[in-house]
Design a protein around this motif. Structure first.
Motif, short mmCIF file in Angstrom:
data_model
loop_
_atom_site.label_atom_id
_atom_site.label_comp_id
_atom_site.label_asym_id
_atom_site.label_seq_id
_atom_site.Cartn_x
_atom_site.Cartn_y
_atom_site.Cartn_z
N ALA A 419 0.83 -1.21 0.00
CA ALA A 419 0.00 0.00 0.00
C ALA A 419 0.86 1.26 0.00
O ALA A 419 0.59 2.22 -0.72
N LEU A 420 1.94 1.26 0.80
CA LEU A 420 2.83 2.42 0.84
C LEU A 420 3.55 2.60 -0.50
O LEU A 420 3.65 3.71 -1.02
N ALA A 421 4.05 1.50 -1.05
CA ALA A 421 4.76 1.58 -2.32
C ALA A 421 3.85 2.08 -3.43
O ALA A 421 4.26 2.89 -4.28
N SER A 422 2.59 1.64 -3.44
CA SER A 422 1.66 2.10 -4.46
C SER A 422 1.36 3.58 -4.31
O SER A 422 1.25 4.31 -5.31
N ASP A 423 1.21 4.06 -3.07
CA ASP A 423 0.98 5.49 -2.85
C ASP A 423 2.15 6.32 -3.38
O ASP A 423 1.96 7.35 -4.03
N TRP A 424 3.37 5.88 -3.11
CA TRP A 424 4.55 6.63 -3.57
C TRP A 424 4.66 6.59 -5.09
O TRP A 424 5.02 7.59 -5.70
N LEU A 425 4.39 5.45 -5.69
CA LEU A 425 4.47 5.35 -7.15
C LEU A 425 3.47 6.29 -7.82
O LEU A 425 3.80 6.97 -8.80
N SER A 426 2.24 6.34 -7.29
CA SER A 426 1.25 7.24 -7.89
C SER A 426 1.61 8.70 -7.69
O SER A 426 1.17 9.56 -8.46
N GLU A 427 2.44 8.99 -6.70
CA GLU A 427 2.85 10.38 -6.43
C GLU A 427 3.99 10.82 -7.33
O GLU A 427 4.03 11.97 -7.78
N ILE A 428 4.91 9.93 -7.64
CA ILE A 428 6.12 10.35 -8.37
C ILE A 428 6.02 10.08 -9.86
O ILE A 428 6.69 10.74 -10.66
N VAL A 429 5.20 9.10 -10.27
CA VAL A 429 5.13 8.73 -11.69
C VAL A 429 4.17 9.67 -12.41
O VAL A 429 3.05 9.89 -11.94
N PRO A 430 4.55 10.26 -13.53
CA PRO A 430 3.63 11.11 -14.30
C PRO A 430 2.38 10.34 -14.71
O PRO A 430 2.44 9.13 -14.96
N PRO A 431 1.22 11.01 -14.77
CA PRO A 431 -0.04 10.30 -15.06
C PRO A 431 -0.03 9.58 -16.40
O PRO A 431 -0.66 8.53 -16.53
N GLN A 432 0.66 10.13 -17.41
CA GLN A 432 0.64 9.53 -18.73
C GLN A 432 1.70 8.45 -18.93
O GLN A 432 1.76 7.84 -20.00
N ALA A 433 2.53 8.22 -17.93
CA ALA A 433 3.59 7.22 -18.07
C ALA A 433 3.00 5.81 -18.04
O ALA A 433 1.97 5.54 -17.39
N THR A 434 3.66 4.89 -18.73
CA THR A 434 3.24 3.50 -18.78
C THR A 434 4.08 2.69 -17.80
O THR A 434 5.31 2.68 -17.88
N LEU A 435 3.40 2.02 -16.87
CA LEU A 435 4.07 1.18 -15.88
C LEU A 435 3.98 -0.27 -16.31
O LEU A 435 2.93 -0.74 -16.75
N LYS A 436 5.09 -1.00 -16.18
CA LYS A 436 5.13 -2.42 -16.49
C LYS A 436 5.99 -3.14 -15.46
O LYS A 436 6.94 -2.57 -14.93
N PRO A 437 5.68 -4.41 -15.19
CA PRO A 437 6.54 -5.19 -14.29
C PRO A 437 7.90 -5.44 -14.93
O PRO A 437 7.99 -5.68 -16.14
N GLY A 438 8.95 -5.38 -14.12
CA GLY A 438 10.29 -5.67 -14.60
C GLY A 438 10.76 -7.02 -14.07
O GLY A 438 10.73 -7.26 -12.86
N ASP A 439 11.22 -7.89 -14.96
CA ASP A 439 11.66 -9.22 -14.54
C ASP A 439 13.14 -9.22 -14.15
O ASP A 439 13.51 -9.58 -13.04
N THR A 440 13.99 -8.83 -15.08
CA THR A 440 15.44 -8.83 -14.82
C THR A 440 16.02 -7.44 -14.74
O THR A 440 17.11 -7.26 -14.19
N LYS A 441 15.34 -6.43 -15.27
CA LYS A 441 15.80 -5.05 -15.21
C LYS A 441 14.63 -4.15 -14.86
O LYS A 441 13.49 -4.43 -15.23
N ALA A 442 14.91 -3.04 -14.18
CA ALA A 442 13.84 -2.14 -13.76
C ALA A 442 14.40 -0.74 -13.54
O ALA A 442 15.58 -0.56 -13.24
N HIS A 443 13.50 0.26 -13.70
CA HIS A 443 13.84 1.64 -13.38
C HIS A 443 13.52 1.98 -11.92
O HIS A 443 14.17 2.83 -11.32
N ILE A 444 12.48 1.34 -11.37
CA ILE A 444 12.06 1.57 -9.99
C ILE A 444 12.09 0.24 -9.26
O ILE A 444 11.47 -0.73 -9.71
N VAL A 445 12.78 0.21 -8.14
CA VAL A 445 12.92 -1.01 -7.34
C VAL A 445 12.41 -0.73 -5.94
O VAL A 445 12.82 0.26 -5.30
N VAL A 446 11.48 -1.57 -5.45
CA VAL A 446 11.01 -1.47 -4.07
C VAL A 446 11.98 -2.23 -3.19
O VAL A 446 12.17 -3.44 -3.36
#
Length: 502
Positions: A419-446
């Motif tokens: 829940a905390l991670a989702s709140d922070w992601l919605s705050e920092i990620v621009p509304p029009q950005a596309t979010l996808k799960p990262g398997d081996t590489k990622a831009h945002i890591v929890v």
């Protein structure tokens, strides 16, 4: 003796004395369970039942003092239509001795129910059958009004609170529908216009990332989410989340708009004793670029004071003094251009306006003369040509050039961490950005305290919960990621995700 005892037991069970005693005690302490009938309420024998929770159920509804006003909103189902139903209101009151008050419930500006307040701490409930007109709209707005008088004293003060009433979260609308409540849209509405994300303890790490990304996409579209850790709940799984996401419109393109100021609550005439306070909040951390205000164009109207008295008007910005003036009591219209220093402004700002008079007070019970003042709607911020820049705006600017943005986690997350991670992601990620799960590489890591060691290959940011809320810190290349609690690590280019067990 045996026959006598058996006869007494049979008599008690036949008369149902135990149940009657419990009902008598309940009515003596909490009052009867009231039902306010409506002559046009319809009755249906259908077995398709639904319970609607109120929207924004995480925000308590508390009415304090006389008078007090609040409201609750219930979102009606769209695909399945109601045939009958009733509103159940559960309230807990704390009332001083000698108070005469009433809690009024209104629907569509019509009074539909009332509860007399009892002294002490009392729980009460009532039912209001709903009419077909109550189902006509997409939402049901219920208004609460607390009216009454406090205990008689030698003198009264404005800050006295003789009664407090809380509308419990168990209050709900109980409906009978023409068909089962099956569509994802109706389920979200029934939960209070929020999405319940299934998050059982056995959920694998890759599946957690998928649901975390979907929950954040709901928040980007203005729909709240809650993570349900119960394994047997009816919360939405990954497929259900994807199905429900299609019925909510995507976030609109961010616009570069001036800072909004002068809340509607600050407009209009205020009548008061001793002093009046206006508070105005504005943020410079919006999704679009925001200009820093340079001045405040203030326009007021003050009531005339008799006896040669004057007004004292003070303005503070973020608890720092920016303006003070003494105004002649015979002057009515008042306008001034107040400078707002850039050094005093932050990402979230609060301005406070305080008006007092020099009218004397002869004793504790003397509140002085009744005064009047008004902040005019023409009051506004004068924007400069300087665009606000802070760690959060820099981070958003970097993410706006990345598409898609891949998200990953190094360890399994609890429902609270998600829940905390989702709140922070919605705050920092621009509304029009596309979010996808990262398997081996990622831009945002929890990252959590149990996450494997990570070392930055380039410059990045760390987002975590600081003393003042959401905190964004810039990290240098080659530095280790501190992990004292849950945090988000954001990098401009993807970082390798260590393959650890789920």
């Amino acid at each position: 003796m045996g026959f006598l005892l058996a006869g007494i037991a049979l008599l008690l069970s036949t008369m149902n004395i135990l149940e009657k005693g419990q009902r008598y005690i309940l009515e003596a302490t909490s009052g009867p369970q009231l039902v306010f009938e409506h002559r046009t309420a319809s009755v249906s024998d259908s077995t398709n039942q639904a319970v609607l929770a109120r929207a924004n159920s995480d925000q308590p509804i508390i009415l304090s003092g006389f008078p007090a006003y609040q409201s609750a909103v219930f979102i009606m189902p769209v695909d399945a239509r109601p045939t009958s139903g009733y509103l159940q209101i559960n309230a807990t009151s704390q009332v001083l001795d000698g108070v005469e008050g009433v809690l009024r419930i209104s629907i569509r500006n019509a009074r539909r129910g009332e509860l007399l307040l009892r002294s002490g701490e009392v729980g009460r409930s009532l039912q209001i059958p709903l009419s077909p007109m109550d189902f006509a709209g997409n939402q049901l707005v219920v208004s609460f009004s607390l009216q009454g008088t406090g205990p008689q004293k030698q003198c009264s003060q404005d800050n006295s609170t003789p009664a407090v009433v809380e509308i419990e979260t168990t209050s709900a609308v109980f409906l009978t529908l023409d068909r089962p409540l099956e569509s994802a849209r109706d389920q979200v509405h029934a939960w209070g216009n929020l999405v319940r994300v299934a998050w059982p303890a056995w959920l694998k790490r890759d599946e957690q990332v998928r649901r975390l990304v979907l929950a954040t996409q709901f928040k980007q579209r203005g729909v709240k989410t809650v993570f349900d850790g119960a394994s047997n709940s009816d919360a939405l799984t990954t497929d259900g989340l994807r199905s429900a996401l299609t019925v909510f419109p995507s976030a609109s393109e961010p616009q570069t708009t001036p800072v909004q100021t002068l809340a509607r609550a600050n407009t209009g005439v205020r009548q008061f004793y001793r002093k009046a306070v206006w508070r105005e909040r504005y943020s410079l951390d919006g999704n679009g670029p925001q200009k820093i205000p340079s001045h405040l164009d203030l326009n007021m109207v003050f009531g005339r004071l008799i006896g040669g008295h004057s007004w004292t008007f003070t303005i503070t910005l973020n608890n720092r003094l920016v303006f003070q003036d003494h105004i002649d009591g015979t002057q009515s219209d008042y306008s001034v251009l107040v400078e707002l220093p850039d050094a005093m402004q932050m990402s979230h700002n609060e301005m406070e306006f305080v008006a007092t008079s020099s009218a004397p007070h002869t004793g504790f019970c003397d509140r002085g003369p009744e005064m009047v003042a008004e902040m005019l709607p023409e009051t506004q911020l004068v924007l400069s040509d300087v665009t606000y820049s802070g760690p959060l705006t820099e981070l958003r600017a970097m993410l706006s050039g990345t598409d898609p943005i891949k998200v990953a986690t190094l360890t399994s997350l609890t429902a609270l961490d998600a829940a905390l991670a989702s709140d922070w992601l919605s705050e920092i990620v621009p509304p029009q950005a596309t979010l996808k799960p990262g398997d081996t590489k990622a831009h945002i890591v929890v990252v959590t305290p149990d996450s494997p060691e990570l070392q930055l290959l380039n410059t990045g940011w760390l987002v975590f919960h600081g003393t003042d809320g959401l905190t964004v810190t810039r990290l240098d290349a080659g530095s280790e990621v501190p992990r004292s609690a849950l945090a988000l690590l954001i990098v401009p280019t993807t970082i390798d995700i260590p393959q650890v067990s789920s």
